[in-house]
Design a protein around this motif. Structure first.
Motif, PDB file in Angstrom:
ATOM      1  N   LYS A  27       1.133  -1.002  -0.090  1.00 39.30           N
ATOM      2  CA  LYS A  27       0.073  -0.289   0.159  1.00 39.30           C
ATOM      3  C   LYS A  27       0.605   1.058   0.197  1.00 39.30           C
ATOM      4  CE  LYS A  27      -3.383  -2.395   2.053  1.00 39.30           C
ATOM      5  NZ  LYS A  27      -4.787  -2.612   3.560  1.00 39.30           N
ATOM      6  N   GLU A  28       1.070   1.739  -1.000  1.00 35.55           N
ATOM      7  CA  GLU A  28       1.652   3.506  -1.656  1.00 35.55           C
ATOM      8  C   GLU A  28       0.934   4.498  -1.131  1.00 35.55           C
ATOM      9  OE1 GLU A  28       3.863   6.224  -3.491  1.00 35.55           O
ATOM     10  OE2 GLU A  28       1.551   5.496  -4.107  1.00 35.55           O
ATOM     11  N   THR A  29       1.515   5.416  -0.383  1.00 37.67           N
ATOM     12  CA  THR A  29       0.429   6.893  -0.068  1.00 37.67           C
ATOM     13  C   THR A  29       1.073   7.875  -0.838  1.00 37.67           C
ATOM     14  OG1 THR A  29       2.958   7.307   1.253  1.00 37.67           O
ATOM     15  CG2 THR A  29       1.404   6.900   2.449  1.00 37.67           C
ATOM     16  N   SER A  30       1.386   8.070  -2.132  1.00 38.48           N
ATOM     17  CA  SER A  30       1.704   9.245  -2.567  1.00 38.48           C
ATOM     18  C   SER A  30       0.520   9.087  -3.708  1.00 38.48           C
ATOM     19  CB  SER A  30       3.004   9.500  -3.880  1.00 38.48           C
ATOM     20  OG  SER A  30       2.926   8.252  -4.553  1.00 38.48           O
ATOM     21  N   CYS A  31       0.141   8.021  -4.187  1.00 40.10           N
ATOM     22  CA  CYS A  31      -0.826   7.712  -5.559  1.00 40.10           C
ATOM     23  C   CYS A  31      -1.856   7.744  -4.145  1.00 40.10           C
ATOM     24  CB  CYS A  31      -1.024   6.137  -6.171  1.00 40.10           C
ATOM     25  SG  CYS A  31      -1.207   4.383  -4.741  1.00 40.10           S
ATOM     26  N   THR A  32      -2.264   6.925  -3.409  1.00 38.29           N
ATOM     27  CA  THR A  32      -3.370   6.636  -2.292  1.00 38.29           C
ATOM     28  C   THR A  32      -4.465   8.551  -2.492  1.00 38.29           C
ATOM     29  OG1 THR A  32      -3.290   4.911  -1.468  1.00 38.29           O
ATOM     30  CG2 THR A  32      -4.333   6.630  -0.121  1.00 38.29           C
ATOM     31  N   GLY A  33      -2.865   9.636  -2.207  1.00 37.19           N
ATOM     32  CA  GLY A  33      -3.468  10.863  -2.039  1.00 37.19           C
ATOM     33  C   GLY A  33      -4.079  11.465  -3.116  1.00 37.19           C
ATOM     34  N   MET A  34      -3.001  10.708  -4.118  1.00 35.84           N
ATOM     35  CA  MET A  34      -3.422  11.771  -5.149  1.00 35.84           C
ATOM     36  C   MET A  34      -4.796  10.778  -6.085  1.00 35.84           C
ATOM     37  SD  MET A  34       0.027  10.830  -7.642  1.00 35.84           S
ATOM     38  CE  MET A  34       1.672  12.264  -7.497  1.00 35.84           C
ATOM     39  N   PHE A  35      -5.532   9.940  -5.963  1.00 38.68           N
ATOM     40  CA  PHE A  35      -6.557   9.162  -6.098  1.00 38.68           C
ATOM     41  C   PHE A  35      -7.463   9.777  -5.493  1.00 38.68           C
ATOM     42  CE2 PHE A  35      -4.797   5.158  -7.494  1.00 38.68           C
ATOM     43  CZ  PHE A  35      -3.974   5.669  -8.729  1.00 38.68           C
ATOM     44  N   THR A  36      -7.335  10.378  -4.077  1.00 34.11           N
ATOM     45  CA  THR A  36      -8.054  10.901  -3.422  1.00 34.11           C
ATOM     46  C   THR A  36      -8.675  12.282  -2.819  1.00 34.11           C
ATOM     47  OG1 THR A  36      -7.225   9.354  -0.624  1.00 34.11           O
ATOM     48  CG2 THR A  36      -8.568  11.317  -0.411  1.00 34.11           C
ATOM     49  N   CYS A  37      -7.226  12.702  -3.983  1.00 33.10           N
ATOM     50  CA  CYS A  37      -7.652  14.040  -4.259  1.00 33.10           C
ATOM     51  C   CYS A  37      -8.881  14.041  -5.597  1.00 33.10           C
ATOM     52  CB  CYS A  37      -7.124  15.348  -4.253  1.00 33.10           C
ATOM     53  SG  CYS A  37      -6.773  16.796  -5.373  1.00 33.10           S
ATOM     54  N   ALA A  38      -8.278  13.386  -6.143  1.00 26.36           N
ATOM     55  CA  ALA A  38      -9.627  13.574  -7.932  1.00 26.36           C
ATOM     56  C   ALA A  38     -10.906  12.837  -7.312  1.00 26.36           C
ATOM     57  CB  ALA A  38      -9.158  12.240  -8.253  1.00 26.36           C
ATOM     58  N   PHE A  39     -10.837  11.835  -6.523  1.00 24.91           N
ATOM     59  CA  PHE A  39     -12.043  11.574  -5.435  1.00 24.91           C
ATOM     60  C   PHE A  39     -12.721  12.658  -5.378  1.00 24.91           C
ATOM     61  CE2 PHE A  39     -12.747   6.442  -5.108  1.00 24.91           C
ATOM     62  CZ  PHE A  39     -12.272   6.859  -6.351  1.00 24.91           C
ATOM     63  N   ILE A  40     -12.346  13.610  -4.672  1.00 26.75           N
ATOM     64  CA  ILE A  40     -12.912  14.669  -3.726  1.00 26.75           C
ATOM     65  C   ILE A  40     -13.665  15.657  -4.908  1.00 26.75           C
ATOM     66  CG2 ILE A  40     -12.083  16.809  -1.946  1.00 26.75           C
ATOM     67  CD1 ILE A  40     -10.544  14.702  -1.515  1.00 26.75           C
ATOM     68  N   THR A  41     -12.278  15.457  -5.703  1.00 27.21           N
ATOM     69  CA  THR A  41     -12.571  16.895  -6.657  1.00 27.21           C
ATOM     70  C   THR A  41     -14.276  16.092  -7.515  1.00 27.21           C
ATOM     71  OG1 THR A  41     -10.587  17.940  -6.491  1.00 27.21           O
ATOM     72  CG2 THR A  41     -11.422  17.907  -8.960  1.00 27.21           C
TER      73      THR A  41
ATOM     74  N   MET B 140     -21.667   6.968  -4.137  1.00 23.64           N
ATOM     75  CA  MET B 140     -20.591   6.153  -3.986  1.00 23.64           C
ATOM     76  C   MET B 140     -19.140   6.975  -3.897  1.00 23.64           C
ATOM     77  SD  MET B 140     -21.282   4.443  -8.009  1.00 23.64           S
ATOM     78  CE  MET B 140     -19.514   3.343  -7.816  1.00 23.64           C
ATOM     79  N   TYR B 141     -18.957   8.137  -3.648  1.00 28.23           N
ATOM     80  CA  TYR B 141     -17.542   8.104  -4.387  1.00 28.23           C
ATOM     81  C   TYR B 141     -17.321   8.824  -2.903  1.00 28.23           C
ATOM     82  CZ  TYR B 141     -16.878   6.521  -8.525  1.00 28.23           C
ATOM     83  OH  TYR B 141     -16.474   6.323 -10.178  1.00 28.23           O
ATOM     84  N   ALA B 142     -18.313   9.619  -2.367  1.00 31.28           N
ATOM     85  CA  ALA B 142     -17.507  10.692  -1.036  1.00 31.28           C
ATOM     86  C   ALA B 142     -16.998   9.837   0.221  1.00 31.28           C
ATOM     87  CB  ALA B 142     -18.903  11.667  -0.444  1.00 31.28           C
ATOM     88  N   PRO B 143     -17.747   8.547   0.451  1.00 28.71           N
ATOM     89  CA  PRO B 143     -17.391   7.640   1.610  1.00 28.71           C
ATOM     90  C   PRO B 143     -15.982   7.143   1.362  1.00 28.71           C
ATOM     91  CG  PRO B 143     -19.926   6.776   1.064  1.00 28.71           C
ATOM     92  CD  PRO B 143     -19.680   8.273   0.093  1.00 28.71           C
ATOM     93  N   ALA B 144     -16.167   6.788   0.149  1.00 25.52           N
ATOM     94  CA  ALA B 144     -14.388   6.450  -0.444  1.00 25.52           C
ATOM     95  C   ALA B 144     -13.581   7.501  -0.254  1.00 25.52           C
ATOM     96  CB  ALA B 144     -14.548   5.554  -1.653  1.00 25.52           C
ATOM     97  N   ALA B 145     -14.012   8.249  -0.662  1.00 26.29           N
ATOM     98  CA  ALA B 145     -13.098   9.498   0.179  1.00 26.29           C
ATOM     99  C   ALA B 145     -12.378   9.798   1.144  1.00 26.29           C
ATOM    100  CB  ALA B 145     -12.808  10.547  -0.953  1.00 26.29           C
ATOM    101  N   ARG B 146     -13.748   9.410   1.989  1.00 28.59           N
ATOM    102  CA  ARG B 146     -13.186  10.249   3.568  1.00 28.59           C
ATOM    103  C   ARG B 146     -12.187   8.595   4.270  1.00 28.59           C
ATOM    104  NH1 ARG B 146     -15.990  12.413   7.557  1.00 28.59           N
ATOM    105  NH2 ARG B 146     -15.643  11.480   9.754  1.00 28.59           N
ATOM    106  N   LYS B 147     -12.310   8.259   3.514  1.00 30.00           N
ATOM    107  CA  LYS B 147     -12.104   6.744   4.598  1.00 30.00           C
ATOM    108  C   LYS B 147     -10.682   6.505   3.388  1.00 30.00           C
ATOM    109  CE  LYS B 147     -14.146   2.380   3.476  1.00 30.00           C
ATOM    110  NZ  LYS B 147     -14.496   0.464   3.288  1.00 30.00           N
TER     111      LYS B 147
END
Length: 379
Positions: A291-305, A316-323
């Motif tokens: 499990k890798e943090t830089s990609c997780t941060g980038m995907f999370t940012c894309a979900f939030i946006t 679907m995506y807000a709970p995933a972004a929060r998690k």
């Protein structure tokens, strides 16, 4: 022009999307309340303060760099946008003070704009210009953004440079997915700062070329042609690049629907590959990779946006972004460095090469997406 001017006047989203963004924000319960110590403001303050005292770094290697590297650029940009969203004028001054020596004795630290990884530096002076109105920043940013569309020159020129330039693309095109943040970030910032649609229209054209060339049927991206692996951070650059571009791309741009299609297709597949704890892996589709943090941060940012802008289904995506956010911040250590960041990675057609990449701590590749996420949550 009107939308860009409104952005400069003080908002961070275009007028055409502002109502949607505000409406989405008011309805996204998952982004409203956070456990103590986990809010985007608290985390952003910690990571920005850590950046302020971080010297110019050379890709986690010993010794100072010859010029500022793109991980520093990306973290600097994230700190500036975070400062804007929180109204932290003192932080803006500190981030501007970091630039001051570049106007004089340390001007050699400004990268030569002969490659996408160096030209992205222009995003920082553009942001400083929009927040301070100092024309010196605008001059540097424009010089770098314009160079991507000029004729090929410098030591990085290749046969492909001329071929792509002849097709109306940037001569810095190389078909690595990293490029679609590096190129689009500076060009989108150029549009935001100047209101000149030429910048963002060309960036959108470039994005479509990359989508057509590299996106796979499942929505993800190989690192580069001939490298058939879904490397996490590589796909992360594409995810954030598309979401940043779409956030400011005028609704009447003829490439907007194609880019939105590519973005939404990617997000749907990323949702399927998110781990139970909220993280993503070094190789997105490989359950044996770490499990890798830089990609997780980038995907999370894309979900939030996407949720904030109304492009993604918030149920679907807000709970995933929060998690994802709550999982990601557990990797911040007591020094406010994030751990488990994939080291800098060249392309290579070798599965084990990607599986064996080192896990760095405090690498700015990982610090930057934390600030992007904090900004996106607060925007």
């Amino acid at each position: 022009m009107k939308s860009a001017n409104i952005w400069v006047a003080g908002t961070f989203v275009l007028c055409s999307g502002f109502g949607t963004a505000v409406a989405q924000l008011s309805k996204v319960e998952e982004f409203k309340s956070w456990p103590t110590g986990s809010s985007p403001k608290e985390i952003g303050d910690r990571i920005a303060a850590r950046f302020i005292i971080t010297p110019h770094t050379n890709f986690n290697r010993p010794g100072p760099p010859k010029s500022i590297t793109y991980p520093e650029t990306c973290t600097w940009y994230g700190a500036l946008t975070f400062a804007k969203e929180t109204g932290n004028k003192a932080l803006v001054r500190q981030l501007a003070d970091r630039f001051t020596p570049l106007f004089g004795s340390r001007d050699t630290l400004i990268p030569t704009p002969d490659h996408v990884d160096r030209t992205v530096f222009g995003a920082v002076p553009f942001e400083l210009y929009m927040q301070t109105k100092d024309p010196r920043y605008l001059s540097i940013g424009k010089r770098m953004a314009d160079k991507q569309w000029g004729p090929p020159e410098g030591k990085m020129v290749t046969a492909d440079s001329h071929r792509f330039y002849g097709k109306g693309l940037s001569w810095q095109t190389r078909l690595w997915i990293d490029d679609m943040f590096m190129l689009t970030a500076v060009q989108t910032q150029a549009y935001r700062a100047t209101g000149d649609r030429m910048y963002i229209d060309k960036a959108a054209n470039e994005m479509v070329f990359y989508l057509d060339s590299l996106q796979q049927p499942n929505g993800l991206f190989y690192h580069a042609p001939g490298v058939p692996y879904y490397w996490g951070r590589g796909d992360g650059w594409m995810a954030v690049g598309m979401s940043e571009l779409l956030r400011s791309l005028p609704k009447d741009n003829p490439n907007r629907s194609r880019i939105m299609e590519g973005y939404q297709k990617m997000m749907a597949t990323l949702l399927k590959y998110q781990a139970e704890d909220g993280m993503w892996r070094q190789l997105i589709d490989n359950p044996d990779s770490w499990k890798e943090t830089s990609c997780t941060g980038m995907f999370t940012c894309a979900f939030i946006t996407g949720v904030k802008e109304g492009w993604l289904d918030k149920k679907m995506y807000a709970p995933a972004a929060r998690k994802a956010w709550l999982a990601l911040i557990t990797y911040i250590n007591t020094e406010n460095d994030i751990t488990d960041v994939c080291e800098g990675t060249n392309k290579k057609n070798d599965l084990q090469y990607y599986m064996d990449r080192k896990r760095n701590t405090g690498d700015l590749h990982g610090q930057a997406p934390l600030l992007w996420c904090a900004t996106a949550l607060l925007r």
